[in-house]
Scaffold this active site. Structure first.
Site, short mmCIF file in Angstrom:
data_model
loop_
_atom_site.label_atom_id
_atom_site.label_comp_id
_atom_site.label_asym_id
_atom_site.label_seq_id
_atom_site.Cartn_x
_atom_site.Cartn_y
_atom_site.Cartn_z
N HIS A 1 27.16 4.05 40.67
CA HIS A 1 28.68 4.20 40.01
C HIS A 1 29.26 3.04 39.11
O HIS A 1 28.37 1.87 39.12
CB HIS A 1 29.54 3.99 41.29
N CYS B 1 8.52 24.02 17.35
CA CYS B 1 9.25 22.96 17.88
C CYS B 1 9.30 21.73 17.34
O CYS B 1 10.34 21.26 16.91
CB CYS B 1 8.55 22.90 19.46
N VAL C 1 19.09 35.87 16.55
CA VAL C 1 19.12 36.81 17.53
C VAL C 1 17.81 36.71 18.42
O VAL C 1 17.35 37.68 19.13
CB VAL C 1 19.29 38.19 17.12
N GLY D 1 24.96 34.84 19.31
CA GLY D 1 25.67 33.52 20.15
C GLY D 1 24.95 33.17 21.21
O GLY D 1 25.43 32.66 22.14
N GLY E 1 2.24 20.76 15.90
CA GLY E 1 3.49 20.54 16.46
C GLY E 1 4.21 21.81 16.57
O GLY E 1 5.16 21.98 17.33
N ALA F 1 -6.64 31.25 11.45
CA ALA F 1 -7.58 31.79 12.42
C ALA F 1 -8.05 33.29 12.37
O ALA F 1 -6.78 34.01 12.59
CB ALA F 1 -7.43 31.42 13.86
N ILE G 1 20.32 29.44 20.04
CA ILE G 1 20.01 28.86 18.49
C ILE G 1 21.17 29.11 17.84
O ILE G 1 21.77 28.16 17.09
CB ILE G 1 18.79 29.98 17.86
N LYS H 1 -2.56 26.99 11.25
CA LYS H 1 -2.64 27.32 9.72
C LYS H 1 -1.51 26.55 9.07
O LYS H 1 -1.39 26.69 7.66
CB LYS H 1 -2.33 28.80 9.70
#
Length: 451
Positions: free
Chosen positions: A430, A39, A261, A173, A36, A112, A176, A32
């Site tokens: 290394h 995200c 939250v 906290g 993607g 849909a 997000i 709609k």
């Protein structure tokens, strides 16, 4: 008649559709909004785009002089940061559209309406299919009293802002909230974070949360843990919030308030009418099949592990089963990645959840790593958890630069039952940050060379 109709073109839906098409199935996808999903358009991709800008700016401010790079009047242009974000989002979106065309997937733009397990209506079109794949994703959680406050933001609204606010209060906290706090504070916005539980990033170990909290506080972020916002009211300068802390109540006035939250599954009444078993999200078995024959559910709509990379693999699993190739999801080695400064990544079991008598745990500090010192990085560590009898790697935590990339060594170890000794006998290059992991592994097998 399609072989499958996929509702939702986020990470779960678009991956499922492509995998089905690769197996020769005729597939339709209904979306709609934009392909993607969250995200690409309002989550992972735009967040990391603006964090890349913020991280570069903060590095120049804090490190350039010590590294011998002389800069004058370092500043940023938020409109260009947002332009970069929009370009990245558009490129990702166009990439998915290209993959649909390449694989012969039909995309229908619109909402849909599920009429039956084999029929979906989109505007004036009726799509019929043998299988239905529900991948409608999730939406930000907003609950009383915050849903009654005009102009209050969720994470989605952050990406619509035309300018940076002077100050912001972030309620929550978790991942997000802390990523947003990292972004805003890096660009000199005054940030307050309020977390209900004992520490920020409550799903991670306390030692990781402490490193991130220290970094945020250096940027001027005020963090209130074991606290909650009990009231938010519009004021002349933005919003007046009342915070209930361990030490009593306090008042905080900020230009913006963001509720971060978490998210909740998006399940419409039409989907519920199918008779699906719902417990927070749509319930499925390990093959992603619901209790209704030929109806699959994948991604955030399941209300379980709400991560894009998990959604993608659930999409693959559903597609394989639809194509007659038996497959089951394995959640034993799901990496968690957090793009704070420093980054945080983990996989497998965590120290806070394990019986210490059954495991061996070793943490190697980032400051003992040569490559980290060349980068002026010292805050962080790599930690491994192994079975005390077999040495098998059960979990790992990395806090430091590029932790989100480095975690894959541990993920492969957990997924394949590798032992600490096997990893310790693997030569690590290394000087690299990956030697931080080697140091932790050496500690597990009682051979910490650089400590």
């Amino acid at each position: 008649m399609y072989d499958a109709v996929v509702i939702g073109a986020g990470p779960a839906g678009y991956v499922a559709a492509i995998k089905l098409a690769q197996h020769g199935k005729r597939v339709a996808v209904v979306e709609k909004s934009f392909v993607g999903g969250t995200c690409t358009n309002w989550g992972c991709i735009p967040t990391k785009a603006i964090l890349s800008s913020a991280h570069l700016y903060r590095n120049l401010v804090e490190k350039a002089s010590e590294l011998g790079v002389i800069l004058q009047n370092v500043s940023f242009d938020f409109s260009k940061i947002k332009n970069h974000m929009n370009k990245v989002v558009m490129a990702s979106r166009k990439g998915i559209e290209y993959l649909f065309k390449k694989n012969g997937i039909e995309l229908f733009v619109g909402e849909a309406i599920v009429e039956s397990p084999n029929s979906v209506k989109v505007q004036d079109k009726k799509l019929e299919a043998k299988y239905l794949v529900i991948a409608t994703g999730s939406v930000p959680t907003l609950f009383p009293p915050f849903d009654e406050v005009p102009g209050i933001w969720t994470s989605d609204d952050v990406f619509k802002m035309e300018r940076l606010p002077e100050s912001v209060l972030i309620i929550g906290g978790g991942v997000i909230g802390v990523e947003l706090a990292t972004f805003f504070s890096s660009l000199n916005v005054k940030v307050t974070v309020v977390e209900l539980l004992e520490h920020i990033l409550p799903n991670e170990d306390a030692d990781a949360a402490q490193v991130v909290a220290k970094s945020l506080k250096k940027k001027g972020v005020e963090i209130y843990e074991s606290s909650k916002v009990v009231s938010v009211q519009p004021s002349e300068n933005g919003y007046k919030s009342i915070i209930e802390t361990k030490d009593g109540q306090l008042e905080k006035v900020t230009e913006r308030v963001i509720v971060a939250v978490g998210r909740r599954p998006k399940i419409g009444d039409d989907v519920k009418a199918l008779g699906l078993s719902i417990e927070r999200g749509i319930k499925t078995d390990e093959t992603m099949l619901t209790n209704v024959p030929n109806v699959y559910a994948i991604g955030d709509v399941r209300g379980q592990i709400m991560l894009a990379h998990v959604a993608m693999y659930e999409g693959v699993t559903a597609a394989e089963n639809i194509c007659g190739k038996p497959a089951k999801m394995d959640y034993s080695a799901v990496p968690s990645v957090i793009f704070t400064e420093p980054e945080v990544a983990s996989v497998g079991i965590k120290e806070k959840d394990v019986d210490p008598s059954t495991v061996k745990i070793f943490s190697f500090p980032l400051m003992a790593n040569g490559r980290a010192r060349t980068m002026l990085e010292k805050d962080g560590f790599a930690k491994f958890i192994a079975d005390s009898k077999t040495g098998r790697i059960l979990g790992a935590m990395i806090v430091g630069p590029y932790a989100t990339e480095l975690i894959m060594e541990a993920a492969i170890a957990v997924r394949n039952g590798l032992t600490a000794e096997q990893l310790e006998k693997t030569i690590h290059p290394h000087p690299t940050l990956s030697e931080t992991l080697l140091g932790a592994i050496e500690g597990i097998v009682d051979k910490p060379i650089h400590l």
